[in-house]
Enzyme design. Structure first.
Site, PDB file in Angstrom:
ATOM      1  NE  ARG A  97       3.287  19.509  -1.206  1.00  0.00           N
ATOM      2  CZ  ARG A  97       2.934  20.772  -0.947  1.00  0.00           C
ATOM      3  NH1 ARG A  97       3.111  21.678  -1.858  1.00  0.00           N
ATOM      4  NH2 ARG A  97       2.436  21.124   0.218  1.00  0.00           N
ATOM      5  CB  THR A  98       0.025  13.209  -0.505  1.00  0.00           C
ATOM      6  OG1 THR A  98       1.294  13.628  -0.027  1.00  0.00           O
ATOM      7  CG2 THR A  98      -0.045  11.698  -0.511  1.00  0.00           C
ATOM      8  CE  LYS A 106     -22.963  10.290  11.788  1.00  0.00           C
ATOM      9  NZ  LYS A 106     -23.646   9.470  10.782  1.00  0.00           N
ATOM     10  NE  ARG A 155      -0.815  12.880   4.507  1.00  0.00           N
ATOM     11  CZ  ARG A 155      -0.163  13.830   3.859  1.00  0.00           C
ATOM     12  NH1 ARG A 155      -0.514  15.091   4.019  1.00  0.00           N
ATOM     13  NH2 ARG A 155       0.824  13.531   3.044  1.00  0.00           N
ATOM     14  CG  HIS A 204       4.558  10.589   3.108  1.00  0.00           C
ATOM     15  ND1 HIS A 204       3.812   9.981   2.119  1.00  0.00           N
ATOM     16  CD2 HIS A 204       4.311  11.928   2.985  1.00  0.00           C
ATOM     17  CE1 HIS A 204       3.149  10.905   1.444  1.00  0.00           C
ATOM     18  NE2 HIS A 204       3.430  12.088   1.949  1.00  0.00           N
TER      19      HIS A 204
END
Ligand code: NCD
Length: 308
Positions: free
Chosen positions: A56-57, A86, A107, A135
């Site tokens: 969703r986000t 890396k 995120r 959030h």
């Protein structure tokens, strides 16, 4: 919004600011439904940098950017396909990506990472979930959903059920509820109780909250039942999760007890905590809630770029 970044919902504790975000989201929905193209962000580039899974986000932010006429750059999964494999630090990654884009949606699995990123970024950072932290854009769309469904936020009774320890959407939503006059019920397995810092915050704001051991005790009186998933990925062992995973479930029999105009919310994804049997009940608001995410994110992008 005093900062160009969106890191915590503590930045939004003003009813006037919240009201203007919601109004803009309403406008966005109206225009979108009427098929009116908005080209306000033409030439701007949004980078989505997700170190954890998202449906969703990420899709709603990317869709929002496209709908506003902007462009999107991203990687399938930052943890596998960016230079972190890396050994590159978040700080260096952010310095580089902020040179290629006009806004970064981040995120990350670590609490506090969005705030760190904001210190090294030359463009706005939007916290799309930082571990067990916050959030904020989810909480804004959650609050917007309550406003849309009831017409007001003051005087509602809201029960927050589930993983209150690790559930970052809960943490962000609690801050916002602090701007209103609401009654809060907290229901969770013993091991997944709300961290003290959020309780202290509610105390400081004078918000009435009670910890309850079973949803059935208050199901008749609440207006909003906000359910969350047990955050499996935050547990140290599979065993620990297995013990808790079926601690609670909402099913059709329980809805008989609920008020006719109450709503059930969930940030999604759900696993087992809400039975699909209730999806067609008008009180099941979680799919409407997810759709609201698009309009709230359009509104936020529009506001951020207007300001900068
Ligand atoms: C939430 C999250 O990522 O915190 N999902 C979402 O963005 N709608 C909730 C969850 O994963 O349980």
């Amino acid at each position: 919004m005093e900062s160009m970044h969106i890191i915590s919902t503590k930045q939004f504790l003003d009813k006037k600011i919240l009201g203007s975000i919601f109004k803009l989201a309403d406008d966005m929905e109206e225009k979108d439904r009427a098929g009116i193209l908005i080209n306000s962000l033409k030439g701007k580039i949004l980078a989505s940098l997700f170190y954890e899974p998202s449906t969703r986000t990420r899709f709603s932010f990317e869709s929002a950017m496209h709908k506003l006429g902007g462009n999107v750059i991203s990687t399938e999964s930052a943890i596998h396909f960016s230079s972190v494999t890396k050994g590159e630090s978040l700080q260096d990654t952010i310095k580089i990506i902020s040179g290629y884009s006009d806004i970064i949606i981040l995120r990350h699995f670590k609490e506090g990472s969005a705030e760190i990123a904001s210190r090294f970024s030359s463009v706005p950072i939007i916290n799309a979930g930082d571990g067990m932290g916050e959030h904020p854009t989810q909480a804004l769309l959650d609050l917007y959903t309550i406003k849309k469904e009831f017409g007001n936020i003051d005087n509602i009774k809201i029960a927050l059920l589930g993983d209150l320890l690790y559930g970052r959407t809960i943490h962000s939503l609690l801050h916002l509820l602090g701007a209103y006059n609401v009654d809060i019920f907290l229901i969770s397995p013993e091991q997944l109780k709300l961290p003290e810092k959020y309780k202290n915050y509610l105390d400081k704001k004078g918000i009435d909250y009670k910890e309850i051991d079973n949803i059935k005790k208050i199901i008749k009186e609440i207006d909003v039942l906000y359910v969350t998933r047990i955050q499996k990925e935050r547990f140290n062992s599979e065993d620990e999760y297995e013990k808790l995973k079926n601690s609670y479930k909402i099913y059709s029999e329980m809805l008989k007890e609920m008020k006719d105009n109450a709503i059930i919310m969930h940030p999604l994804p759900r696993v087992n905590e809400i039975s699909t049997d209730i999806d067609d009940d008008k009180r099941a608001a979680y799919f409407r809630q997810a759709k609201n995410g698009l309009y709230i994110r359009m509104a936020l992008l529009e506001m951020i770029f207007k300001k900068n």
